[in-house]
Design an enzyme around this catalytic site. Structure first.
Site, PDB file in Angstrom:
ATOM      1  N   SER A 147      42.095  41.407  51.390  1.00 45.71           N
ATOM      2  CA  SER A 147      40.860  41.034  50.678  1.00 45.71           C
ATOM      3  C   SER A 147      40.109  39.988  51.501  1.00 45.71           C
ATOM      4  O   SER A 147      40.673  39.390  52.423  1.00 45.71           O
ATOM      5  CB  SER A 147      41.258  40.437  49.319  1.00 45.71           C
ATOM      6  OG  SER A 147      40.200  39.751  48.711  1.00 45.71           O
ATOM      7  N   TYR A 160      45.109  35.505  42.626  1.00 45.88           N
ATOM      8  CA  TYR A 160      44.682  36.623  43.483  1.00 45.88           C
ATOM      9  C   TYR A 160      44.572  36.146  44.929  1.00 45.88           C
ATOM     10  O   TYR A 160      45.045  36.811  45.856  1.00 45.88           O
ATOM     11  CB  TYR A 160      43.331  37.145  42.977  1.00 45.88           C
ATOM     12  CG  TYR A 160      42.827  38.393  43.677  1.00 45.88           C
ATOM     13  CD1 TYR A 160      43.324  39.649  43.337  1.00 45.88           C
ATOM     14  CD2 TYR A 160      41.846  38.314  44.659  1.00 45.88           C
ATOM     15  CE1 TYR A 160      42.847  40.795  43.961  1.00 45.88           C
ATOM     16  CE2 TYR A 160      41.369  39.452  45.287  1.00 45.88           C
ATOM     17  CZ  TYR A 160      41.874  40.706  44.936  1.00 45.88           C
ATOM     18  OH  TYR A 160      41.404  41.832  45.561  1.00 45.88           O
TER      19      TYR A 160
HETATM   20  P1  NAD Z   1      40.835  49.381  40.750  1.00 48.92           P
HETATM   21  O1  NAD Z   1      41.050  48.431  39.629  1.00 48.92           O
HETATM   22  O2  NAD Z   1      39.984  50.578  40.532  1.00 48.92           O
HETATM   23  O3  NAD Z   1      42.213  49.875  41.337  1.00 48.92           O
HETATM   24  C1  NAD Z   1      43.447  49.221  41.120  1.00 48.92           C
HETATM   25  C2  NAD Z   1      44.532  50.253  41.168  1.00 48.92           C
HETATM   26  O4  NAD Z   1      45.791  49.597  41.001  1.00 48.92           O
HETATM   27  C3  NAD Z   1      44.404  51.283  40.043  1.00 48.92           C
HETATM   28  O5  NAD Z   1      44.601  52.555  40.567  1.00 48.92           O
HETATM   29  C4  NAD Z   1      45.535  50.917  39.088  1.00 48.92           C
HETATM   30  O6  NAD Z   1      46.054  52.035  38.424  1.00 48.92           O
HETATM   31  C5  NAD Z   1      46.550  50.308  40.045  1.00 48.92           C
HETATM   32  N1  NAD Z   1      47.462  49.420  39.334  1.00 48.92           N
HETATM   33  C6  NAD Z   1      47.184  48.199  38.825  1.00 48.92           C
HETATM   34  N2  NAD Z   1      48.254  47.718  38.189  1.00 48.92           N
HETATM   35  C7  NAD Z   1      49.230  48.642  38.319  1.00 48.92           C
HETATM   36  C8  NAD Z   1      50.576  48.729  37.853  1.00 48.92           C
HETATM   37  N3  NAD Z   1      51.147  47.761  37.120  1.00 48.92           N
HETATM   38  N4  NAD Z   1      51.280  49.837  38.165  1.00 48.92           N
HETATM   39  C9  NAD Z   1      50.720  50.834  38.876  1.00 48.92           C
HETATM   40  N5  NAD Z   1      49.453  50.813  39.338  1.00 48.92           N
HETATM   41  C10 NAD Z   1      48.729  49.737  39.049  1.00 48.92           C
HETATM   42  O7  NAD Z   1      40.199  48.487  41.897  1.00 48.92           O
HETATM   43  P2  NAD Z   1      40.107  48.696  43.468  1.00 48.92           P
HETATM   44  O8  NAD Z   1      38.988  47.862  43.922  1.00 48.92           O
HETATM   45  O9  NAD Z   1      40.138  50.120  43.835  1.00 48.92           O
HETATM   46  O10 NAD Z   1      41.449  47.982  43.966  1.00 48.92           O
HETATM   47  C11 NAD Z   1      42.325  48.538  44.920  1.00 48.92           C
HETATM   48  C12 NAD Z   1      42.864  47.439  45.811  1.00 48.92           C
HETATM   49  O11 NAD Z   1      41.800  46.912  46.596  1.00 48.92           O
HETATM   50  C13 NAD Z   1      43.463  46.251  45.061  1.00 48.92           C
HETATM   51  O12 NAD Z   1      44.616  45.788  45.743  1.00 48.92           O
HETATM   52  C14 NAD Z   1      42.362  45.221  45.148  1.00 48.92           C
HETATM   53  O13 NAD Z   1      42.859  43.915  45.037  1.00 48.92           O
HETATM   54  C15 NAD Z   1      41.830  45.514  46.522  1.00 48.92           C
HETATM   55  N6  NAD Z   1      40.498  44.981  46.813  1.00 48.92           N
HETATM   56  C16 NAD Z   1      39.411  45.374  46.113  1.00 48.92           C
HETATM   57  C17 NAD Z   1      38.178  44.841  46.443  1.00 48.92           C
HETATM   58  C18 NAD Z   1      36.922  45.224  45.715  1.00 48.92           C
HETATM   59  O14 NAD Z   1      35.887  44.599  45.956  1.00 48.92           O
HETATM   60  N7  NAD Z   1      36.922  46.203  44.864  1.00 48.92           N
HETATM   61  C19 NAD Z   1      38.047  43.928  47.476  1.00 48.92           C
HETATM   62  C20 NAD Z   1      39.195  43.548  48.171  1.00 48.92           C
HETATM   63  C21 NAD Z   1      40.415  44.088  47.835  1.00 48.92           C
END
Ligand code: NAD
Length: 255
Positions: A147, A160
């Protein structure tokens, strides 16, 4: 595919992606299938939408439902993956959660829930796959989703930030130990992407505007934006890249 581009192909590989039902994980799964990989998606809830996208591309998708907040889920994930495909070649540690709260008010329960999924599971799932890859001497690829808060402090998301800073540290630490086994451990640090993870942030008009103003590309990222980096790091083209976190951030870190 022309000879010089075949190094980017994932044909014949199997990839396991956590958090496969939405957002960035869904984007990575679909892109891997398009690049030729068999895809195993792990998620808490059904990955039906991801499966449909992959099937429409003529690809293969297997779903494993598991709660990634508990490392006791790991043996079952391995067992189900092995019964679907003889070998997993690529692990993407994408599942993650975020809890917004003033640092003064964070509860231990919320702290643990974030650290368990975003950090502890990333380490122990990587360890489980690496043990197999070390034993069969065939190498593997681990791609962790870091991130901007692997680099920066963030605001009102201390657990986080702690977890994502750990992800970048772990990426280096594991690369140092496993590069000699042809296991590439790298990470992608997405910038501000339009997914569920940033829903609250995007609904806060002031924060949303502040963020957008600071992104040189002038827009939030999309799941598609990280697919090129995800394919590259999973492919033979990245064979000599170890321990690196690649930012896909519309220029955010350049400011
Ligand atoms: P999102 O919330 O759509 O995806 C999160 C995913 O994690 C989902 O598929 C969910 O089912 C899964 N998940 C969460 N808790 C879980 C559990 N207990 N068991 C199984 N699966 C679980 O959001 P996203 O943005 O697609 O996030 C994906 C990754 O990217 C994460 O690690 C997030 O921290 C990271 N990220 C996102 C951003 C952003 O701006 N969206 C930026 C940096 C990093």
């Amino acid at each position: 595919m022309p000879q010089n581009l075949s190094m980017f192909s994932l044909e014949g590989k199997t990839a396991l992606v956590t958090g496969a039902n939405t957002g960035l994980g869904q984007g990575i799964c679909t892109a891997y299938a398009a690049a030729g990989a068999n895809v195993i998606g792990v998620a808490r809830r059904s990955c039906q939408e991801t499966a449909e996208k992959i099937v429409s591309l003529g690809g293969n998708f297997t779903e494993i439902i598991a709660d990634l907040s508990d490392i006791n889920a790991i043996p079952l994930i391995l067992q189900k993956a092995e019964s679907a495909y003889s070998r997993v070649d690529i692990l993407v540690n994408n599942a993650g959660i975020i809890k917004r709260c003033d640092a003064a008010d964070v509860s231990m329960e919320d702290w643990d829930s974030v650290i368990n999924i975003n950090e502890k599971m990333v380490f122990f799932l990587s360890q489980a796959f690496a043990k197999n890859w070390i034993a069969d001497s065939k190498g593997g690829k681990i791609i962790n989703i870091a991130s901007m808060l692997s680099y920066q402090g963030g605001i009102r998301v201390p657990s986080y930030t702690a977890s994502k800073s750990a992800v970048m540290g772990l990426t280096r630490a594991l690369a140092n130990e496993w590069a000699k086994y042809n296991i590439n451990v790298n990470a992608i640090a997405p910038g501000y992407m339009a997914t569920n993870n940033t829903q609250n942030l995007r609904s806060d008009e002031q924060r949303s505007e502040e963020i957008l103003d600071r992104i040189p590309a002038g827009r939030w990222g999309t799941p598609e934006d990280i697919t090129g980096a995800a394919i590259f790091l999973a492919s033979d083209a990245a064979a000599y890249i170890h321990g690196f976190t690649l930012a896909v951030d519309g220029g955010w870190l350049a400011r």
